[in-house]
Design an enzyme around this catalytic site. Structure first.
Site, PDB file in Angstrom:
ATOM      1  N   THR A   1       0.838  -1.185   0.000  1.00 54.72           N
ATOM      2  CA  THR A   1       0.000   0.000   0.000  1.00 54.72           C
ATOM      3  C   THR A   1       0.879   1.244   0.000  1.00 54.72           C
ATOM      4  OG1 THR A   1      -1.804   1.180   1.116  1.00 54.72           O
ATOM      5  CG2 THR A   1      -0.222   0.055   2.530  1.00 54.72           C
TER       6      THR A   1
ATOM      7  N   ASN B   1      -0.587   3.955   1.204  1.00 54.67           N
ATOM      8  CA  ASN B   1      -1.332   4.691   2.225  1.00 54.67           C
ATOM      9  C   ASN B   1      -0.656   4.466   3.580  1.00 54.67           C
ATOM     10  OD1 ASN B   1      -3.283   4.999   4.417  1.00 54.67           O
ATOM     11  ND2 ASN B   1      -4.828   5.278   2.819  1.00 54.67           N
TER      12      ASN B   1
ATOM     13  N   GLY C   1      -1.443   5.334   6.640  1.00 58.25           N
ATOM     14  CA  GLY C   1      -2.350   4.886   7.692  1.00 58.25           C
ATOM     15  C   GLY C   1      -2.682   3.411   7.565  1.00 58.25           C
ATOM     16  N   LYS C   2      -2.951   2.975   6.348  1.00 57.49           N
ATOM     17  CA  LYS C   2      -3.270   1.569   6.116  1.00 57.49           C
ATOM     18  C   LYS C   2      -2.052   0.693   6.416  1.00 57.49           C
ATOM     19  CE  LYS C   2      -6.076   0.574   2.778  1.00 57.49           C
ATOM     20  NZ  LYS C   2      -6.663   0.256   1.445  1.00 57.49           N
TER      21      LYS C   2
ATOM     22  N   ASP D   1      -7.485  -4.691  -0.798  1.00 59.97           N
ATOM     23  CA  ASP D   1      -8.267  -3.701  -1.529  1.00 59.97           C
ATOM     24  C   ASP D   1      -9.580  -3.566  -0.774  1.00 59.97           C
ATOM     25  OD1 ASP D   1      -8.999  -1.845  -3.448  1.00 59.97           O
ATOM     26  OD2 ASP D   1      -9.945  -3.343  -4.701  1.00 59.97           O
ATOM     27  N   SER D   2      -9.614  -2.593   0.087  1.00 59.44           N
ATOM     28  CA  SER D   2     -10.817  -2.378   0.901  1.00 59.44           C
ATOM     29  C   SER D   2     -11.660  -1.288   0.268  1.00 59.44           C
ATOM     30  CB  SER D   2     -10.431  -2.019   2.336  1.00 59.44           C
ATOM     31  OG  SER D   2      -9.547  -0.911   2.341  1.00 59.44           O
TER      32      SER D   2
END
Length: 77
Positions: free
Chosen positions: A11, A13, A15-16, A71-72
């Site tokens: 990722t 991201n 935070g992720k 993949d949320s």
């Protein structure tokens, strides 16, 4: 079976990345994709699962590290 000691979390991201790393065993060294300056691949799968597999294989091939990706996605009715 080979024990995993290094794992790429697929990722970009931050935070992720932190959320996923917090859920995994502490004996593993985790890396974000940003460490390798890799942009995300085109996610053209028909399901969240398919997109996760696309990302995981792509990042793993680029770094030669095992990769965990998710993949949320968001669904709107």
């Amino acid at each position: 079976m080979k024990k995993i000691s290094h794992l790429l979390i697929g990722t970009n991201n931050k935070g992720k990345f932190k959320e996923i790393a917090a859920l995994l065993p502490k004996g593993i060294k985790f890396y974000p994709t940003s460490k390798f300056k890799i942009k995300s691949p085109k996610e053209n799968g028909k399901t969240f699962e398919a997109n996760s597999i696309i990302k995981s294989k792509y990042f793993s091939n680029k770094t030669n590290l095992p990769c965990l990706a998710d993949d949320s996605g968001l669904e709107v009715d």
